[in-house]
Design a protein around this motif. Structure first.
Motif, short mmCIF file in Angstrom:
data_model
loop_
_atom_site.label_atom_id
_atom_site.label_comp_id
_atom_site.label_asym_id
_atom_site.label_seq_id
_atom_site.Cartn_x
_atom_site.Cartn_y
_atom_site.Cartn_z
N LEU A 1 0.83 -1.21 0.00
CA LEU A 1 0.00 0.00 0.00
C LEU A 1 0.86 1.27 0.00
O LEU A 1 0.58 2.23 -0.70
N HIS A 2 1.94 1.23 0.77
CA HIS A 2 2.83 2.39 0.83
C HIS A 2 3.51 2.62 -0.52
O HIS A 2 3.76 3.77 -0.91
N THR A 3 3.81 1.52 -1.23
CA THR A 3 4.44 1.65 -2.55
C THR A 3 3.49 2.33 -3.53
O THR A 3 3.89 3.23 -4.28
N LEU A 4 2.23 1.90 -3.51
CA LEU A 4 1.24 2.52 -4.39
C LEU A 4 1.02 3.99 -4.03
O LEU A 4 0.85 4.84 -4.92
N GLN A 5 1.04 4.28 -2.74
CA GLN A 5 0.86 5.66 -2.31
C GLN A 5 2.02 6.54 -2.79
O GLN A 5 1.81 7.67 -3.24
N ALA A 6 3.24 6.00 -2.72
CA ALA A 6 4.40 6.76 -3.18
C ALA A 6 4.34 6.98 -4.68
O ALA A 6 4.67 8.08 -5.18
N GLU A 7 3.91 5.95 -5.43
CA GLU A 7 3.79 6.10 -6.88
C GLU A 7 2.72 7.12 -7.23
O GLU A 7 2.89 7.95 -8.14
N GLU A 8 1.59 7.06 -6.52
CA GLU A 8 0.52 8.03 -6.76
C GLU A 8 0.98 9.45 -6.46
O GLU A 8 0.65 10.40 -7.17
N LEU A 9 1.78 9.60 -5.41
CA LEU A 9 2.30 10.91 -5.05
C LEU A 9 3.19 11.47 -6.15
O LEU A 9 3.08 12.65 -6.51
N GLU A 10 4.05 10.63 -6.72
CA GLU A 10 4.92 11.09 -7.80
C GLU A 10 4.11 11.45 -9.04
O GLU A 10 4.42 12.42 -9.75
N LEU A 11 3.06 10.67 -9.31
CA LEU A 11 2.21 10.98 -10.46
C LEU A 11 1.50 12.32 -10.27
O LEU A 11 1.37 13.11 -11.22
N ARG A 12 1.04 12.57 -9.06
CA ARG A 12 0.36 13.84 -8.78
C ARG A 12 1.33 15.02 -8.88
O ARG A 12 0.97 16.11 -9.33
N LYS A 13 2.56 14.80 -8.47
CA LYS A 13 3.57 15.85 -8.62
C LYS A 13 3.82 16.15 -10.10
O LYS A 13 3.95 17.31 -10.50
N GLY A 14 3.88 15.08 -10.90
CA GLY A 14 4.04 15.29 -12.34
C GLY A 14 2.86 16.03 -12.94
O GLY A 14 3.03 16.89 -13.80
N GLN A 15 1.66 15.69 -12.47
CA GLN A 15 0.47 16.39 -12.94
C GLN A 15 0.52 17.87 -12.56
O GLN A 15 0.19 18.74 -13.38
N ALA A 16 0.94 18.15 -11.35
CA ALA A 16 1.05 19.55 -10.91
C ALA A 16 2.09 20.30 -11.74
O ALA A 16 1.88 21.45 -12.14
N ASN A 17 3.21 19.64 -12.04
CA ASN A 17 4.24 20.28 -12.86
C ASN A 17 3.73 20.58 -14.27
O ASN A 17 4.01 21.64 -14.84
N ASP A 18 2.97 19.64 -14.83
CA ASP A 18 2.40 19.87 -16.16
C ASP A 18 1.42 21.05 -16.14
O ASP A 18 1.42 21.87 -17.07
N CYS A 19 0.62 21.12 -15.10
CA CYS A 19 -0.34 22.24 -14.99
C CYS A 19 0.38 23.57 -14.87
O CYS A 19 -0.02 24.57 -15.48
N LEU A 20 1.46 23.59 -14.11
CA LEU A 20 2.22 24.83 -13.95
C LEU A 20 2.88 25.25 -15.26
O LEU A 20 2.94 26.44 -15.58
N GLU A 21 3.36 24.27 -16.01
CA GLU A 21 3.98 24.60 -17.29
C GLU A 21 2.95 25.17 -18.27
O GLU A 21 3.20 26.16 -18.96
#
Length: 211
Positions: A1-21
């Protein structure tokens, strides 16, 4: 579960970076519209078309902000540390979405304290895609920031020299009055000159301690 949470967190960070760009590009496009179209509009049709383009940009900007805020909320729920939320993925304020004056009013007064909004500096303000306008935007801002830094560095040196000149002037005046004290023949003149020596000496001492 922690692994999936970490992966989801990185995906959300990538989404935020794309939105900022996309937000940066939309703000840049809006600035170009104000610079090239609104200022040079020579007819009602041109002005109306420019307003429509600006409206579309505003809608796109608002959409990018909403997507970013959702991504940021997800990052927060997924357990991101407080430092990440306060230094990297900050909250976007309304006043930060104004048209950048580096483009619309490049020769304005009062640029000494200008500072780009935080999202212009995320990921070092660099995108993998080539964007001539963004490269020019960052180049101009870097040159202006460098010029401001050099100007303040020069101001600092001048202030330091002025401090030294002030102390030297006080000591010079103290020496003048000391010489007059030595040359005075009347008690009243000696008393006044001695008081001036003490006064200018106190000025010099206070200035040295303060500076």
């Amino acid at each position: 579960l922690h692994t999936l949470q970490a992966e989801e967190l990185e995906l959300r960070k990538g989404q935020a970076n794309d939105c900022l760009e996309k937000l940066r590009q939309a703000l840049g496009h809006k600035a170009i519209i104000y610079r090239q179209h609104f200022r040079s509009a020579d007819s009602t049709w041109t002005g109306t078309r420019s307003k429509q383009e600006a409206l579309q940009c505003r809608i796109k900007i608002e959409k990018c902000v909403r997507r970013y805020q959702r991504a940021r909320s997800s990052i927060q729920r997924l357990g991101a540390d407080e430092d990440t939320l306060t230094t990297i993925y900050q909250d976007i304020q309304l006043h930060q979405l104004s048209v950048d004056k580096e483009v619309t009013e490049e020769n304005r007064y009062g640029q000494g304290s200008d500072r780009l909004a935080w999202f212009w500096r995320v990921n070092n303000g660099h995108d993998l895609k080539e964007d001539v306008w963004m490269d020019e935007f960052y180049r101009v801002n870097w040159l202006k920031a460098k010029a401001r830094w050099q100007r303040w560095e020069e101001e600092l040196r001048l202030v330091q020299h002025k401090m030294g000149w002030t102390v030297s002037w006080f000591k010079y005046r103290m020496g003048e009055w000391d010489q007059r004290y030595q040359q005075a023949t009347k008690p009243g003149h000696q008393a006044y000159a001695h008081r001036q020596v003490l006064l200018w000496g106190r000025f010099a001492l206070d200035a040295e301690n303060s500076f």
